[in-house]
Design an enzyme around this catalytic site. Sequence first.
Site, PDB file in Angstrom:
ATOM      1  N   ASP A 101      -5.242 -24.965 -67.303  1.00  0.00           N
ATOM      2  CA  ASP A 101      -6.579 -25.542 -67.243  1.00  0.00           C
ATOM      3  C   ASP A 101      -7.469 -24.563 -66.483  1.00  0.00           C
ATOM      4  O   ASP A 101      -7.196 -24.263 -65.326  1.00  0.00           O
ATOM      5  CB  ASP A 101      -6.476 -26.892 -66.490  1.00  0.00           C
ATOM      6  N   ASP A 203     -12.434 -26.455 -68.633  1.00  0.00           N
ATOM      7  CA  ASP A 203     -13.098 -27.614 -68.040  1.00  0.00           C
ATOM      8  C   ASP A 203     -14.620 -27.516 -68.197  1.00  0.00           C
ATOM      9  O   ASP A 203     -15.201 -26.454 -67.978  1.00  0.00           O
ATOM     10  CB  ASP A 203     -12.727 -27.654 -66.554  1.00  0.00           C
ATOM     11  N   GLU A 267     -13.483 -28.268 -73.183  1.00  0.00           N
ATOM     12  CA  GLU A 267     -13.811 -29.670 -72.882  1.00  0.00           C
ATOM     13  C   GLU A 267     -15.324 -29.799 -72.897  1.00  0.00           C
ATOM     14  O   GLU A 267     -16.018 -29.276 -72.020  1.00  0.00           O
ATOM     15  CB  GLU A 267     -13.283 -30.094 -71.506  1.00  0.00           C
ATOM     16  N   HIS A 328      -6.938 -37.665 -68.919  1.00  0.00           N
ATOM     17  CA  HIS A 328      -6.844 -38.120 -67.526  1.00  0.00           C
ATOM     18  C   HIS A 328      -8.148 -38.682 -66.969  1.00  0.00           C
ATOM     19  O   HIS A 328      -8.211 -39.026 -65.796  1.00  0.00           O
ATOM     20  CB  HIS A 328      -6.354 -36.956 -66.666  1.00  0.00           C
ATOM     21  N   ASP A 329      -9.189 -38.715 -67.784  1.00  0.00           N
ATOM     22  CA  ASP A 329     -10.486 -39.233 -67.334  1.00  0.00           C
ATOM     23  C   ASP A 329     -10.885 -40.542 -68.009  1.00  0.00           C
ATOM     24  O   ASP A 329     -11.851 -41.167 -67.586  1.00  0.00           O
ATOM     25  CB  ASP A 329     -11.602 -38.219 -67.665  1.00  0.00           C
TER      26      ASP A 329
HETATM   27  O1  TEU Z   1     -14.318 -33.885 -66.631  1.00  0.00           O
HETATM   28  C1  TEU Z   1     -15.687 -33.832 -66.860  1.00  0.00           C
HETATM   29  C2  TEU Z   1     -16.199 -35.016 -67.521  1.00  0.00           C
HETATM   30  O2  TEU Z   1     -16.387 -34.954 -68.661  1.00  0.00           O
HETATM   31  C3  TEU Z   1     -16.589 -36.276 -66.837  1.00  0.00           C
HETATM   32  O3  TEU Z   1     -16.613 -37.252 -67.815  1.00  0.00           O
HETATM   33  C4  TEU Z   1     -15.787 -36.734 -65.689  1.00  0.00           C
HETATM   34  O4  TEU Z   1     -14.468 -36.864 -66.053  1.00  0.00           O
HETATM   35  C5  TEU Z   1     -16.194 -38.089 -65.206  1.00  0.00           C
HETATM   36  O5  TEU Z   1     -17.508 -38.307 -65.428  1.00  0.00           O
HETATM   37  C6  TEU Z   1     -15.937 -38.186 -63.735  1.00  0.00           C
HETATM   38  O6  TEU Z   1     -16.536 -39.340 -63.240  1.00  0.00           O
HETATM   39  C7  TEU Z   1     -13.679 -32.748 -66.149  1.00  0.00           C
HETATM   40  C8  TEU Z   1     -12.274 -33.103 -65.710  1.00  0.00           C
HETATM   41  O7  TEU Z   1     -11.559 -33.516 -66.827  1.00  0.00           O
HETATM   42  C9  TEU Z   1     -12.352 -34.125 -64.632  1.00  0.00           C
HETATM   43  O8  TEU Z   1     -11.087 -34.597 -64.272  1.00  0.00           O
HETATM   44  C10 TEU Z   1     -13.057 -33.495 -63.455  1.00  0.00           C
HETATM   45  O9  TEU Z   1     -13.286 -34.454 -62.464  1.00  0.00           O
HETATM   46  C11 TEU Z   1     -14.392 -32.875 -63.851  1.00  0.00           C
HETATM   47  O10 TEU Z   1     -14.347 -32.147 -65.059  1.00  0.00           O
HETATM   48  C12 TEU Z   1     -14.837 -31.895 -62.800  1.00  0.00           C
HETATM   49  O11 TEU Z   1     -14.042 -30.747 -62.869  1.00  0.00           O
END
Ligand code: TEU
Length: 528
Positions: A101, A203, A267, A328-329
């Site tokens: 990642d 990311d 992403e 994971h989000d």
């Molecule tokens: O996620 C970014 C994202 O798309 C957001 O939707 C986020 O998960 C959410 O709004 C948080 O409240 C990526 C990662 O997948 C996430 O785990 C990280 O927290 C974020 O970027 C920052 O690196």
Amino acid sequence: MSHDREPWWKTGVVYQVYPRSFQDTTGDGIGDLPGVLARLDYLKDLGIDALWLSPIFPSPMADFGYDVADYCNVDPRFGTLADIDRLIAAVHERGMRLLLDFVPNHSSDQHQWFKESRSSRDNPKRDWYIWHDARPDGGVPNNWISDFGGSSWEWDAATGQYYLHAFLKEQPDLNWRNPDLRAAMMDVLRFWFDRGVDGFRIDVLWHIVKAEGFPDNPRKLDHVQRMGEMFDQLQVYNTNQPEAHEISAEMRELADGYTGDRVLIGEIYLPFEDLVKYYGTPERPEVLPFNFGLINVEWSAEAVHALIAEYDAVLPPGGWPNWVLGNHDRPRIAHRVGEAQARVAAMLLLTLRGTPTVYYGDEIGLPDVTIPPDRVMDPAELRNPGKGVGRDPVRSPMPWDASAHGGFTNGEPWLPMNPDWPTRNVAVEADQDGSMLTLHKRLLALRRAHRTLQLGDIHLKPVQGGVLAYERRLDGETLLVTLNLTAEPALYALPALSRALLSTLPDDPATDGSLRANEGVVWVLERG
Ligand code: TEU
């Protein structure tokens, strides 16, 4: 036509490992790299092709690894560089691939670069981050809101300027307009490619550059509730700038300098018409963007049909699709559509045209796990309690067997296990003919046995009474997928000479095209 030369990531299935929650080997309740290594044979046997590991780099864990303090090392909680080298080798020995990642938009505030940057206004690394004077009244430079709530600007009293953070204040945004920072980050990619990593999930790629002059974002009227405060604004100036495409093309070019079809998966949460621009052009390719359409879609045959058609229509020539049910989000698929439909969703994910990503635990039907208030870990939840934005419920430890803590750890797991772990775990499901795990193995085996499922064209059929149907065709073979997205029996008018290959339900499907409640079937159309 020969398809032998297609890159592995087109035919392959990616599996997302959240390392903290996969397998602990030290008893600290946190998963680690030797744990992933110990479970590689499980993943091989499951039938996936590549693992993507969420961040394993040294980190204060303010955002559980998405706050990186050193891009070229391994956090001691997860192991060592020697462990990752061993893991890369073991993955390759089994004919699989390993993706890491890459978190390029921001580092941790504990990264050496940021420590230098904030040490004085004339530090050589000052401009590696995004610093801005206060407004004359002392206020923040603009109205940008961080993803976790509150202003995106944090005041630094020592040097008398604000710095920008799209996420936590512990995650200062890097300044990709600075050529030295840019070169340093490209070196990070080289560091891992040289060690043999097969690619990266990148990311928040659409965040990577901000508009010059930092204009205020316009306000949006239709408040999207679940997503939080940030989405009260149209994210026009803080995200998705044209320069982001130059950067992703540069990353792609770097990756193309290596052998072995390295892959970059971006992403990007954007509407399809903007999302697909991140494929780049045939002359200047960029990344394979994640398509999160299935995460947000209303679960009906009509809505999923429209989604597939819409994505197909905007996909650029040569652009390879991508499908995801969870990560994971976001809420798990079993939570969103229910356990019975999650089986249908698995068949959908693994028979659509495009690269699928399976989120760890979805193959055993893990639910979202309710987290008692005193066990909350996620900063998103801690900052917005009770709003339903917490991500801990989808990060619970993997239950492997019926031993203590599901065989995940000898210590106390960092997050609670799924309450039904004594019966919902890998060992139990491995022995059950009708389990979600067995279904995943069969689907993955079917996909491997039929190149048509990997590379065939897709032809959507009109929806019939709650049944989503499509054909996959390649080199004279036609497979038909019929998915009953309802909890009622349904009928699909099958073409003559259809023979069932696999049902989502344990016993054989009917031969007349009638589908049981929550049933999906893959058929082969035999030539008369
Ligand atoms: O996620 C970014 C994202 O798309 C957001 O939707 C986020 O998960 C959410 O709004 C948080 O409240 C990526 C990662 O997948 C996430 O785990 C990280 O927290 C974020 O970027 C920052 O690196």
